[in-house]
Design an enzyme around this catalytic site. Structure first.
Site, PDB file in Angstrom:
ATOM      1  N   ASP A  65       0.797  -1.075   0.002  1.00  0.00           N
ATOM      2  CA  ASP A  65       0.082   0.067  -0.093  1.00  0.00           C
ATOM      3  C   ASP A  65       0.857   1.345  -0.115  1.00  0.00           C
ATOM      4  OD1 ASP A  65       0.786  -0.565   2.790  1.00  0.00           O
ATOM      5  OD2 ASP A  65      -1.102   0.001   3.626  1.00  0.00           O
ATOM      6  N   GLY A 111      -2.834  -8.072  14.151  1.00  0.00           N
ATOM      7  CA  GLY A 111      -2.481  -7.852  12.818  1.00  0.00           C
ATOM      8  C   GLY A 111      -4.006  -7.632  12.072  1.00  0.00           C
ATOM      9  N   SER A 157      -6.786  -3.061  14.629  1.00  0.00           N
ATOM     10  CA  SER A 157      -7.716  -2.614  15.674  1.00  0.00           C
ATOM     11  C   SER A 157      -7.596  -1.017  15.629  1.00  0.00           C
ATOM     12  CB  SER A 157      -7.285  -3.031  17.019  1.00  0.00           C
ATOM     13  OG  SER A 157      -5.918  -2.994  17.324  1.00  0.00           O
ATOM     14  N   SER A 158      -6.424  -0.600  15.054  1.00  0.00           N
ATOM     15  CA  SER A 158      -6.111   0.980  15.253  1.00  0.00           C
ATOM     16  C   SER A 158      -7.060   1.622  14.116  1.00  0.00           C
ATOM     17  CB  SER A 158      -4.584   1.119  14.750  1.00  0.00           C
ATOM     18  OG  SER A 158      -4.359   0.499  13.534  1.00  0.00           O
ATOM     19  N   GLU A 218      -2.680   7.998  11.884  1.00  0.00           N
ATOM     20  CA  GLU A 218      -1.867   7.039  12.168  1.00  0.00           C
ATOM     21  C   GLU A 218      -0.320   7.395  11.915  1.00  0.00           C
ATOM     22  OE1 GLU A 218      -1.720   2.514  12.457  1.00  0.00           O
ATOM     23  OE2 GLU A 218      -3.457   3.488  12.362  1.00  0.00           O
ATOM     24  N   ASP A 227      -5.683  -0.094   5.500  1.00  0.00           N
ATOM     25  CA  ASP A 227      -6.451  -0.365   6.548  1.00  0.00           C
ATOM     26  C   ASP A 227      -7.700   0.602   6.894  1.00  0.00           C
ATOM     27  OD1 ASP A 227      -4.559  -2.490   7.060  1.00  0.00           O
ATOM     28  OD2 ASP A 227      -3.850  -1.366   8.679  1.00  0.00           O
ATOM     29  N   TYR A 234       9.014  -2.246  10.920  1.00  0.00           N
ATOM     30  CA  TYR A 234       8.216  -1.580   9.856  1.00  0.00           C
ATOM     31  C   TYR A 234       8.877  -0.290   8.907  1.00  0.00           C
ATOM     32  CZ  TYR A 234       3.549  -0.468   7.557  1.00  0.00           C
ATOM     33  OH  TYR A 234       2.547  -0.501   6.803  1.00  0.00           O
TER      34      TYR A 234
END
Length: 399
Positions: A37, A141, A144-145, A177, A189, A241
């Site tokens: 993404d 994973g 939830s955020s 985020e 997401d 990440y």
């Protein structure tokens, strides 16, 4: 107590009265397309039937106050102070609170930009109380955020009369985020949380943000998506990440393209000549994963869901060997599920822990679950949480 009831209870405890309304947004499973993404590539997630609920009401003092089942200590900030808080002083706020507060901040900025900027973006906006409750597993994973961001964005959009599109709300969630939380994630997401539909996946072009709803056909085929939460927690705001993202940007620069989305597998031999081994393998994962996403959508349409198992397996191998974001527990979950009869399996999410998914015949779910639990016990790992998920609706007002 249901998630709705928990949100209502928290709100009543915080304010002494009932909320104006309840809004919710789902977690997500990414069927295929990992770390593509933020490289302007393609992803294919679906929203799941685990949700975050926010109970919301207005205040008359220009402040925003948030409380959650993660930590029932309220966090309170003046709306006008959000600009000084994010991003430079975000560490002053407990991490869970950065998600709803960050969304409020990002939506204020979007409002100011739309109205020509200059004036205080919080001017004329009523203060807000938000109580957050969720049944989306944290650290698994399953995003939830983004569920918190999506529910908060949907609520604030309505209460502040912002009239933003669902794509604009997803952008606000991503900005929250990235800048308010400090996690360098892409927009997948948030788009899944906003655009999800029952029994369907979202085929998303992360460059244009064009999204197409694609029927998955799992139920008619007698298939279930089994989530295997390894209980190994992860955090996107920590180094692994960010290092992967930096490697992708380095690879794109070496190849002279805007993003890795602009490469194909035909470019990989030249990339290998120009790059060190680690950077090349990071690039190879993204380029081949983009192709797997597009192949998965074509295969679903032409042959049905049973035909995508090999693509799921290949995706996991690429994340394990080229992107190096799997962990032993994820590999064990994937290998055991396949051996027990899964059509295909892969880790899902950002990696370094979290969950694997397995596409499993409905009748085999108990057998695959038992096999995975036994394998984890034999390996001395914590007992995994194994459960099914179903493609579900995106963000909405519930009451």
């Amino acid at each position: 107590m249901t998630t709705d009831a928990n949100a209502r209870r928290l709100f009543a405890d915080l304010t002494g009265h009932d909320p104006v309304g309840l809004w919710s947004a789902p977690g997500r499973v990414n069927l295929i397309g990992e770390h593509t993404d933020y490289n302007d590539g393609f992803v294919f997630p679906f929203a799941i039937d685990f949700r975050t609920v926010v109970a919301v009401g207005t205040r008359d003092d220009g402040r925003i106050r948030v409380v959650s089942t993660f930590d029932e200590v309220p966090v309170e900030v003046a709306l006008a102070d959000l600009d000084t808080l994010f991003p430079d002083r975000r560490d002053e706020v407990v991490e869970w609170a950065r998600y709803p507060l960050g969304v409020a901040w990002a939506l204020q900025h979007a409002r100011g930009a739309r109205d020509g900027g200059g004036a205080d973006a919080s001017a004329s906006l009523p203060g807000i109380d938000i109580a957050v409750a969720s049944d989306v597993p944290v650290g698994a994973g399953l995003s939830s955020s983004a569920a918190i961001e999506g529910a908060s964005a949907a609520a604030l959009n309505d209460i502040w009369n912002l009239d933003e599109s669902r794509v604009a709300l997803a952008r606000a969630g991503r900005r929250a985020e990235n800048e308010a939380v400090g996690a360098p994630t892409g927009i997948m997401d948030q788009m899944a949380a906003m655009l999800g539909e029952r029994d369907a996946g979202i085929f998303l072009d992360c460059r244009s943000l064009e999204a197409e709803v694609v029927e998955l056909g799992f139920a008619p085929a007698g298939l279930e998506v089994l989530v295997i939460d390894t209980r190994v927690t992860h955090a996107h705001s920590t180094g692994g990440y960010g290092e992967r993202r930096a490697a992708c940007e380095r690879g794109a620069a070496i190849m002279g393209v805007e993003a890795l989305r602009d490469l194909t597998t035909d470019d990989l031999p030249r990339a290998q000549e120009l790059m060190d081994d680690v950077t090349f393998r990071r690039v190879r994962h993204v380029v081949t994963e983009d192709e797997r996403v597009q192949d998965a959508v074509r295969t679903l349409r032409a042959e049905g869901p049973r035909a995508i198992g090999g693509l799921l397996d290949a995706s996991h191998a690429s994340m394990r060997d080229d992107f190096e974001i799997s962990v032993p527990e994820l590999d064990l979950a994937v290998d055991t599920a396949r051996a027990a009869g899964a059509v295909g399996a892969r880790m899902t999410g950002g990696g370094f822990g979290g969950s694997a998914i397995a596409l499993v015949d409905r009748d085999l779910v108990p057998d695959v679950t038992a096999a995975v639990e036994a394998a984890f016990a034999e390996a001395g790992c914590a007992k995994p949480h194994v459960f099914t998920v179903h493609p579900s609706a995106g963000a909405r007002r519930d009451a």
